[in-house]
Design an enzyme around this catalytic site. Structure first.
Site, PDB file in Angstrom:
ATOM      1  N   LYS A  55       0.259   3.869  -2.634  1.00 44.03           N
ATOM      2  CA  LYS A  55      -0.983   4.829  -3.014  1.00 44.03           C
ATOM      3  C   LYS A  55      -0.376   6.218  -2.757  1.00 44.03           C
ATOM      4  O   LYS A  55      -1.343   7.382  -2.801  1.00 44.03           O
ATOM      5  CB  LYS A  55      -2.044   4.720  -0.798  1.00 44.03           C
ATOM      6  CG  LYS A  55      -3.144   3.732  -1.936  1.00 44.03           C
ATOM      7  CD  LYS A  55      -3.371   3.088   0.033  1.00 44.03           C
ATOM      8  CE  LYS A  55      -4.200   1.446  -0.960  1.00 44.03           C
ATOM      9  NZ  LYS A  55      -4.613   0.954   0.222  1.00 44.03           N
TER      10      LYS A  55
ATOM     11  N   SER B 148      -5.624   3.350   4.388  1.00 42.31           N
ATOM     12  CA  SER B 148      -5.321   2.235   3.149  1.00 42.31           C
ATOM     13  C   SER B 148      -6.579   1.981   2.706  1.00 42.31           C
ATOM     14  O   SER B 148      -6.483   0.468   2.640  1.00 42.31           O
ATOM     15  CB  SER B 148      -4.243   1.414   3.826  1.00 42.31           C
ATOM     16  OG  SER B 148      -3.642   1.252   2.815  1.00 42.31           O
TER      17      SER B 148
ATOM     18  N   SER C  67       0.663  -1.296  -0.096  1.00 41.65           N
ATOM     19  CA  SER C  67      -0.347   0.393  -0.288  1.00 41.65           C
ATOM     20  C   SER C  67       0.562   1.345   0.005  1.00 41.65           C
ATOM     21  O   SER C  67       0.176   2.715  -0.155  1.00 41.65           O
ATOM     22  CB  SER C  67      -0.991  -0.186   1.216  1.00 41.65           C
ATOM     23  OG  SER C  67      -1.984  -1.067   1.086  1.00 41.65           O
TER      24      SER C  67
ATOM     25  N   LYS D 124       3.353   6.313   4.799  1.00 40.02           N
ATOM     26  CA  LYS D 124       2.131   5.794   4.852  1.00 40.02           C
ATOM     27  C   LYS D 124       2.808   4.263   5.013  1.00 40.02           C
ATOM     28  O   LYS D 124       3.883   3.594   4.552  1.00 40.02           O
ATOM     29  CB  LYS D 124       2.093   5.699   2.929  1.00 40.02           C
ATOM     30  CG  LYS D 124       1.168   4.650   2.421  1.00 40.02           C
ATOM     31  CD  LYS D 124      -0.688   4.859   3.182  1.00 40.02           C
ATOM     32  CE  LYS D 124      -1.868   4.126   2.498  1.00 40.02           C
ATOM     33  NZ  LYS D 124      -1.430   3.330   3.548  1.00 40.02           N
TER      34      LYS D 124
END
Length: 349
Positions: free
Chosen positions: A61, A113, A58, A217
Site C-alpha cells: 500500500k 490498512s 500490505s 506501513k
C-alpha cells in the site's frame, strides 16, 4: 583452576565488547529478508537476503498511496463501488455508493490498512484495478525496482505479487521525498469528516515502541507472514528498515535503528583544492578510508564544466561532483558597456 580461568576469559571477552572505538556487532534479525538504508544517499547499512523476491502483504500500500498522492486527485470525491466493499481482509467499512474524498481513503489505506480503500483508490485513479496495477508496475520499473511485480493495490496473496526488502526500501526512499506522503505516514490518528470515529495508526513503531519513528506501513497474510516498513530520524539522519516474514519485527526494527544511529554519522567529505563536497553516512573507522580523486576534462572554448571530483570509500565509488569554472567578477567598465549595448542596440567597444 580450570573453572577460574574460564570465568576470567568470559569476563575479558565481555569487557572487550565495551572498548571505546570498537564497532558494535551487527544485530541479528528473525526476518527472512531485511534491510537498513540511509534515506538521503540510499546507502545500504545492513542487509539480509535483501534482493530475494517475497510475498509482501500490505506494505504494497506504500505504492498505492504514493501513486494516489501524485495523481493530483486528492481533493476529488470518490464514489465507492460494490467491488470495493466486498474486498476481503482488513477494512475501513466503506459502503456501496458512499462518497468520500480520495485524501480520506489514503489515510484509511495507510493507517488502518483498508483493502476496501485500496480498491476504491485504484478504481478512481486508474479507472479499474487492472489499470491501476499497470501504473504500479510502471512506477516500479521507473524506480528501478527489479525484483517487484504488483497484481493488486492491497497486497493480498497471488503467485506473482511480490517484491524484495531492497525494492521496498527504494520505494519508501522515493515516497518520503513527498511532503504529503510524509504527513500521512507520520499521522497517529485521523478523523475523516464522513466518519463518526477517528482512525488510529496500526504502526506501533510510530505510536508506541520507538520515539524517533517517523512513519511506515504494516502488513500480514498467512503466506507472507509479518511484513513491516518503518522510518526514523535522529540527529539529522533518516533511516528506513524493511523486514519480510519477521515474527519479531518491532524488536528487530528498533535494534536495527539503534545500531544504525550509533554506528553511522552523516559526514561531510570535502576536496580542499576544488571546494566540492558530498555528505555520506560513515562509521568513525570509514572516515579514514574516504578520499576523492580529481579528473580534469580537456579544455574547450566556452566550456563551463572543467572536471569532476569522484569520492571513494576505499575502492568503492560513493559519489561525484562536477567542477565548474569560477565566473569572473564583473568590472565597472564591463557593466556600463553591457547596459549601453542593451539600451542603445549598438556595441560601445
Amino acid at each position: 583452576m580450570f573453572k577460574r580461568m574460564l570465568v576470567i576469559l568470559i569476563a575479558l571477552s565481555l569487557c572487550a565488547g565495551l572498548l571505546p572505538g570498537q564497532a558494535a556487532a551487527k544485530p541479528g534479525v528473525a526476518a527472512d529478508s531485511a534491510i537498513l538504508m540511509e534515506l538521503s544517499t540510499g546507502r545500504v547499512l545492513y542487509e539480509k537476503n535483501a534482493a530475494d523476491p517475497k510475498r509482501i502483504a500490505s506494505i504494497t500500500k506504500i505504492m498505492t498511496a504514493i501513486i494516489a498522492i501524485e495523481s493530483g486527485k486528492m481533493d476529488e470525491t470518490v464514489t465507492v463501488s460494490k467491488n470495493a466493499i466486498y474486498t476481503e481482509g482488513s477494512s475501513i467499512y466503506l459502503k456501496e455508493g458512499e462518497e468520500i474524498p480520495l485524501a480520506d481513503l489514503v489515510y484509511g489505506l495507510m493507517l488502518r490498512s483498508g483493502n476496501d480503500a485500496a480498491v476504491a483508490i485504484a478504481e478512481h485513479v486508474g479507472g479499474s484495478e487492472e489499470g491501476f496495477t499497470h501504473l504500479m508496475n510502471e512506477k516500479a520499473a521507473w524506480l528501478g525496482m527489479q525484483d517487484s511485480h504488483f497484481d493488486n493495490p492491497h497486497g493480498l496473496d497471488t503467485e506473482s505479487h511480490h517484491s524484495s526488502a531492497y525494492d521496498m526500501a527504494l520505494l519508501t526512499r522515493y515516497a518520503m521525498k513527498n511532503d504529503t506522503f510524509r504527513k500521512v505516514s507520520s499521522t497517529k490518528t485521523y478523523k475523516a469528516d464522513s466518519k463518526r470515529y477517528a482512525w488510529g495508526n496500526k504502526n506501533k513503531m510510530l505510536t508506541r515502541y520507538y520515539e524517533h519513528s517517523t512513519g511506515g506501513k504494516t502488513g500480514y497474510t498467512k503466506k507472507a507472514g509479518r511484513t513491516l516498513v518503518s522510518t526514523a530520524e535522529k540527529d539529522g539522519m533518516e533511516l528506513v528498515v524493511v523486514t519480510i516474514n519477521d515474527p519479531d519485527d518491532w524488536r528487530d526494527h528498533k535494534n536495527l535503528f539503534e545500531w544504525g544511529f550509533d554506528e553511522f554519522r552523516l559526514t561531510k567529505l570535502k576536496q580542499p583544492e576544488t571546494g566540492t563536497s558530498i555528505i555520506y553516512p560513515l562509521t568513525d573507522k570509514e572516515k579514514k578510508a574516504a578520499h576523492s580523486v580529481t579528473y580534469m576534462l580537456k579544455q574547450q572554448e566556452h566550456q563551463q564544466q572543467i572536471g569532476t571530483d569522484v569520492y571513494y570509500l576505499d575502492k568503492t565509488r560513493i559519489g561525484s561532483v562536477p567542477i565548474y569554472t569560477t565566473p569572473e567578477e564583473p568590472t565597472l567598465a564591463g557593466t556600463v558597456k553591457q547596459v549601453f549595448d542593451e539600451v542603445a542596440g549598438v556595441r560601445l567597444w
